[in-house]
Scaffold this motif. Structure first.
Motif, mmCIF file in Angstrom:
data_model
loop_
_atom_site.group_PDB
_atom_site.id
_atom_site.type_symbol
_atom_site.label_atom_id
_atom_site.label_comp_id
_atom_site.label_asym_id
_atom_site.label_seq_id
_atom_site.Cartn_x
_atom_site.Cartn_y
_atom_site.Cartn_z
ATOM 1 N N LEU A 142 45.032 43.995 43.342
ATOM 2 C CA LEU A 142 44.403 43.994 44.655
ATOM 3 C C LEU A 142 45.430 43.655 45.729
ATOM 4 O O LEU A 142 46.208 42.720 45.588
ATOM 5 N N ALA A 143 45.455 44.439 46.806
ATOM 6 C CA ALA A 143 46.393 44.219 47.907
ATOM 7 C C ALA A 143 46.032 42.942 48.652
ATOM 8 O O ALA A 143 44.862 42.627 48.838
ATOM 9 N N SER A 144 47.043 42.232 49.091
ATOM 10 C CA SER A 144 46.803 40.991 49.835
ATOM 11 C C SER A 144 46.276 41.304 51.233
ATOM 12 O O SER A 144 46.515 42.381 51.787
ATOM 13 N N THR A 145 45.581 40.350 51.788
ATOM 14 C CA THR A 145 45.023 40.509 53.133
ATOM 15 C C THR A 145 46.125 40.704 54.164
ATOM 16 O O THR A 145 46.002 41.526 55.068
ATOM 17 N N PRO A 166 44.572 44.290 37.499
ATOM 18 C CA PRO A 166 45.482 43.242 37.019
ATOM 19 C C PRO A 166 45.647 42.137 38.052
ATOM 20 O O PRO A 166 45.390 42.333 39.242
ATOM 21 N N ARG A 167 46.087 40.979 37.599
ATOM 22 C CA ARG A 167 46.268 39.829 38.490
ATOM 23 C C ARG A 167 47.363 40.081 39.518
ATOM 24 O O ARG A 167 47.245 39.709 40.676
ATOM 25 N N GLU A 168 48.465 40.703 39.105
ATOM 26 C CA GLU A 168 49.586 40.960 40.016
ATOM 27 C C GLU A 168 50.315 42.215 39.597
ATOM 28 O O GLU A 168 50.067 42.755 38.527
ATOM 29 N N VAL A 228 44.950 48.808 46.645
ATOM 30 C CA VAL A 228 45.778 48.198 45.612
ATOM 31 C C VAL A 228 47.247 48.334 45.960
ATOM 32 O O VAL A 228 47.634 49.144 46.805
ATOM 33 N N ARG A 229 48.062 47.538 45.275
ATOM 34 C CA ARG A 229 49.511 47.652 45.438
ATOM 35 C C ARG A 229 49.973 48.889 44.663
ATOM 36 O O ARG A 229 49.558 49.117 43.540
ATOM 37 N N THR A 288 37.902 39.814 48.696
ATOM 38 C CA THR A 288 38.399 40.180 50.031
ATOM 39 C C THR A 288 38.336 41.690 50.285
ATOM 40 O O THR A 288 39.126 42.227 51.039
ATOM 41 N N ARG A 289 37.380 42.356 49.665
ATOM 42 C CA ARG A 289 37.126 43.769 49.969
ATOM 43 C C ARG A 289 36.161 43.823 51.137
ATOM 44 O O ARG A 289 35.108 43.195 51.119
#
Length: 160
Positions: free
Chosen positions: A47-50, A40-42, A158-159, A145-146
Motif C-alpha cells: 500500500l502506498a504511503s499517504t 505485502p507489508r512493504e 500501491v508502490r 488509508t484508502r
C-alpha cells in the motif's frame, strides 16, 4: 483504568487501546495497512504511503495548472485556474484508465490497480477520478488509508 485509556487516546493511542487485553476486546490485532487487501507489508505491491500519494497529486495538479495556463488560457491566470480541474480530470481518466498511473504517480513510484491486483478498468477509472475531483470522497479514509473514491472504484494505490 485511566479515562484516557478507555477512550483510546493519550500516549498509547487508539491502536494500542484496541490491542490491550482487558479493554473489552481481548487483544484485537488490527494488522498492518493493506493486510486486509492481501497486500505485502512493504516493497513493490504494498500500500502506498499517504505522503507519496499527496505528493503525487500535488505534482499532477501543478502539471495540469501549467497545461491550463500555457495551452488553454493564453497566459491569463484567472482563466487557467478555471481550466485546471477539467485538465486534471481528463488526464487522470485517460492515464489511470490506460496506464494505471499519472505523471505524478510515475515520478513517485506509485500505481493504481484493482483490489484483485489487475489493471483498473476504464469505467472504474472514470468513477474514481470523478469522485476524486469532488474532493470530499478522497478525504474520507478507512483504516487502510484508502479514500472513499478508491473504495467505490475497487481501486488501491500501491508502490510500483
Amino acid at each position: 483504568m485511566d479515562k484516557r485509556q478507555a477512550m483510546g487516546s493519550g500516549p498509547s493511542g487508539p491502536r494500542a487501546a484496541a490491542e490491550t487485553p482487558g479493554m473489552g476486546n481481548v487483544g484485537v490485532d488490527v494488522g498492518y495497512r493493506g493486510e486486509r487487501l492481501g497486500l505485502p507489508r512493504e516493497g513493490p505491491g504494498s500500500l502506498a504511503s499517504t505522503g507519496r500519494r499527496l505528493a503525487a497529486i500535488f505534482v499532477d495538479w501543478a502539471l495540469c495548472g501549467l497545461i491550463a495556463y500555457g495551452l488553454l488560457a493564453d497566459g491569463q491566470t484567472r482563466a487557467a485556474n478555471s481550466w485546471t480541474l477539467p485538465v486534471f480530470v481528463v488526464m487522470s481518466v485517460l492515464l489511470v484508465g490506460t496506464l494505471g498511473r499519472t505523471p505524478g504517480k510515475r515520478l513517485l513510484g506509485l500505481r493504481v490497480v484493482h483490489v484483485s491486483g489487475g489493471r483498473l478498468s476504464f469505467p472504474r477509472a472514470v468513477v474514481r477520478t470523478v469522485l476524486l475531483a469532488l474532493a470530499i470522497p478522497a478525504l474520507v479514509w478507512d483504516r487502510d488509508t484508502r479514500g472513499l473514491h478508491d473504495k467505490l472504484a475497487d481501486a488501491v494505490q500501491v508502490r510500483a
